[in-house]
Write an enzyme that holds these catalytic residues in place. Structure first.
Site, mmCIF file in Angstrom:
data_model
loop_
_atom_site.group_PDB
_atom_site.id
_atom_site.type_symbol
_atom_site.label_atom_id
_atom_site.label_comp_id
_atom_site.label_asym_id
_atom_site.label_seq_id
_atom_site.Cartn_x
_atom_site.Cartn_y
_atom_site.Cartn_z
ATOM 1 N N LYS A 65 0.838 -1.154 0.062
ATOM 2 C CA LYS A 65 -0.226 0.006 0.158
ATOM 3 C C LYS A 65 0.878 1.268 -0.031
ATOM 4 C CE LYS A 65 -2.235 -1.420 3.617
ATOM 5 N NZ LYS A 65 -1.573 -2.614 3.748
ATOM 6 N N THR A 66 1.965 1.318 0.968
ATOM 7 C CA THR A 66 2.696 2.563 0.905
ATOM 8 C C THR A 66 3.474 2.580 -0.483
ATOM 9 O OG1 THR A 66 3.159 1.882 3.262
ATOM 10 C CG2 THR A 66 4.617 3.519 2.337
ATOM 11 N N ASP A 110 -1.425 6.539 6.729
ATOM 12 C CA ASP A 110 -1.546 5.053 6.826
ATOM 13 C C ASP A 110 -2.511 4.921 7.993
ATOM 14 O OD1 ASP A 110 -1.058 2.520 6.413
ATOM 15 O OD2 ASP A 110 1.059 2.539 7.143
ATOM 16 N N THR A 159 -5.768 -1.566 7.098
ATOM 17 C CA THR A 159 -6.022 -2.770 6.990
ATOM 18 C C THR A 159 -7.410 -3.295 7.460
ATOM 19 O OG1 THR A 159 -5.220 -2.616 9.220
ATOM 20 C CG2 THR A 159 -3.566 -3.501 7.629
ATOM 21 N N ARG A 218 6.544 -8.135 1.635
ATOM 22 C CA ARG A 218 7.440 -7.982 2.601
ATOM 23 C C ARG A 218 8.002 -9.028 3.270
ATOM 24 N NH1 ARG A 218 4.907 -4.320 7.039
ATOM 25 N NH2 ARG A 218 5.047 -2.656 5.296
HETATM 26 P P1 ADP Z 1 2.073 -2.066 3.164
HETATM 27 O O1 ADP Z 1 2.239 -0.391 3.067
HETATM 28 O O2 ADP Z 1 1.044 -2.612 2.527
HETATM 29 O O3 ADP Z 1 2.193 -2.368 4.437
HETATM 30 P P2 ADP Z 1 4.515 -1.808 1.696
HETATM 31 O O4 ADP Z 1 4.301 -0.967 0.598
HETATM 32 O O5 ADP Z 1 5.507 -1.331 2.870
HETATM 33 O O6 ADP Z 1 3.128 -2.501 2.122
HETATM 34 O O7 ADP Z 1 5.351 -2.947 0.989
HETATM 35 C C1 ADP Z 1 6.222 -3.900 1.910
HETATM 36 C C2 ADP Z 1 7.549 -4.101 0.929
HETATM 37 O O8 ADP Z 1 7.347 -4.985 -0.180
HETATM 38 C C3 ADP Z 1 7.981 -2.941 0.062
HETATM 39 O O9 ADP Z 1 9.278 -2.567 0.741
HETATM 40 C C4 ADP Z 1 8.400 -3.641 -1.255
HETATM 41 O O10 ADP Z 1 9.623 -3.661 -1.308
HETATM 42 C C5 ADP Z 1 7.810 -4.699 -1.303
HETATM 43 N N1 ADP Z 1 6.666 -4.553 -2.207
HETATM 44 C C6 ADP Z 1 5.388 -4.362 -1.975
HETATM 45 N N2 ADP Z 1 4.599 -4.679 -3.071
HETATM 46 C C7 ADP Z 1 5.258 -4.997 -4.023
HETATM 47 C C8 ADP Z 1 5.110 -5.422 -5.539
HETATM 48 N N3 ADP Z 1 4.054 -5.404 -6.049
HETATM 49 N N4 ADP Z 1 6.183 -5.848 -6.188
HETATM 50 C C9 ADP Z 1 7.180 -5.769 -5.629
HETATM 51 N N5 ADP Z 1 7.797 -5.401 -4.206
HETATM 52 C C10 ADP Z 1 6.632 -5.134 -3.504
#
Ligand code: ADP
Length: 335
Positions: A65-66, A110, A159, A218
């Site tokens: 998401k981030t 977030d 979430t 992640r």
């Molecule tokens: P969330 O905000 O949903 O908790 P993040 O955006 O922080 O998740 O993603 C976690 C990690 O996973 C990031 O550091 C990124 O490197 C990796 N990641 C997430 N989505 C992808 C994707 N579609 N392709 C490649 N790497 C991804």
């Protein structure tokens, strides 16, 4: 502090992880339908010279998401300003962010489900009219002035979509739901990350890692780094499937990506509650976690993996659970 290598909310990201973040839509692997739609909305907004409509991102931790919020800022050639709802304690905290935004910036909040009501109210006007209603003076002299802010895109992530208020939801023009990643996509992420980190990994090893990573990028990145340690420690210059098998066994992670505590939850349902149903409250007490942690961080993946079901009468395990744990179902047990 609890420790886990596969619970995305407990994984601490370092500078290396930040380097692994995709920066453009075409580097973001998986979630194809979402990307295709976003590509249309971004391209159309750019052609019109508008900022992108406010965007609501829903999905479990660690799914990107981030990352997607940052990509939207990059694709729109805007700045990226980031905070979390719990950090917005007083209205002035939000006003500080809003008044500093430049035209076309992405403002990422977030955990938007936990905004305080007064802050949420302020956000409505900012989202709808690009303005802030601010009270100046006190008592009978108090009056409200409208402060203009620059057109921006709010990206709200959560979430827990179920607890976001409907007035807030209705102010987002675009909603994207993240699902757990397919193994093929996770495998591509393994290869992409391995390339960026200069790690060699076999095909079969990448497949096993993808399978054991709970559908979560992640987690896959985290496990890849740990497998690199195991390979290096045993003097191998490439991660083989044997390294992954041994590494996962040493970390007590099974081939579905379950850790001890996940297996414990399933075993408790089987052994104490005859496979269920058991209410979330009872289950949380028995495993020594809060209902929130159980529902937000353990259950989504167990459900996705087909090992747990939420029914109106409570949680139940499935025939897959017995197979996975190697426990015989009770005689006459129906699924
Ligand atoms: P969330 O905000 O949903 O908790 P993040 O955006 O922080 O998740 O993603 C976690 C990690 O996973 C990031 O550091 C990124 O490197 C990796 N990641 C997430 N989505 C992808 C994707 N579609 N392709 C490649 N790497 C991804």
């Amino acid at each position: 502090m609890e420790k886990s290598l596969v619970r995305p909310d407990l994984i601490k990201e370092d500078a290396q992880d930040i380097a692994l973040r995709p920066r453009a839509l075409n580097e973001f692997l998986g979630q194809q339908a979402m990307k295709d739609n976003l590509n249309v909305f971004i391209t159309a907004a750019k052609q019109r010279g508008d900022s992108l409509d406010h965007l609501f991102l829903i999905g479990p931790a660690g799914l990107g998401k981030t990352t997607m919020a940052q990509i939207v800022a990059n694709e729109m050639q805007g700045g990226f300003v980031q905070t979390t709802a719990p950090a917005l304690d007083k209205p002035k905290d939000l006003v500080g962010f809003l008044t500093n935004l430049k035209k076309g910036d992405v403002f990422f909040i977030d955990e938007i489900h936990s905004l305080k009501p007064a802050i949420e109210e302020l956000l409505y006007i900012a989202m709808e009219d690009y303005g802030i209603d601010w009270v100046v003076g006190q008592g009978p002299m108090a009056r409200t002035i409208r402060i203009a802010i620059k057109p921006f895109t709010l990206v709200g992530a959560t979430t827990k979509a179920g607890v976001v208020s409907s007035p807030l939801i209705s102010r987002f023009g675009i909603t994207c739901r993240f699902s757990f990643y397919e193994q093929e996509d996770l495998k591509k992420i393994v290869h992409r990350s391995a390339g960026l980190l200069n790690i060699k990994i076999d095909e079969e090893a990448a497949s096993l890692l993808a399978k054991s990573s709970r559908g979560t990028p992640r987690v896959v990145n985290q496990l890849l780094k740990r497998m690199r340690d195991f390979a290096q420690f045993s003097g191998e210059d490439s991660i083989s499937v044997q390294v992954v098998r041994t590494g996962l066994a040493r970390l007590e992670i099974d081939e579905l990506g379950l850790e001890k505590q996940d297996r414990e939850i399933l075993k408790i349902i089987i052994e104490r509650y005859k496979g269920g149903p058991v209410g979330a409250d009872n289950l949380a007490i028995t495993i020594g976690e809060s209902v929130e942690t159980l529902e937000d961080y353990y259950e989504p993946y167990l459900i996705q993996a087909g090992l747990l079901q939420r029914t109106p009468r409570g949680r139940v395990v499935t025939s897959l659970t017995y197979g996975h744990l190697g426990i015989e179902p009770l005689e006459g047990q129906l699924f």
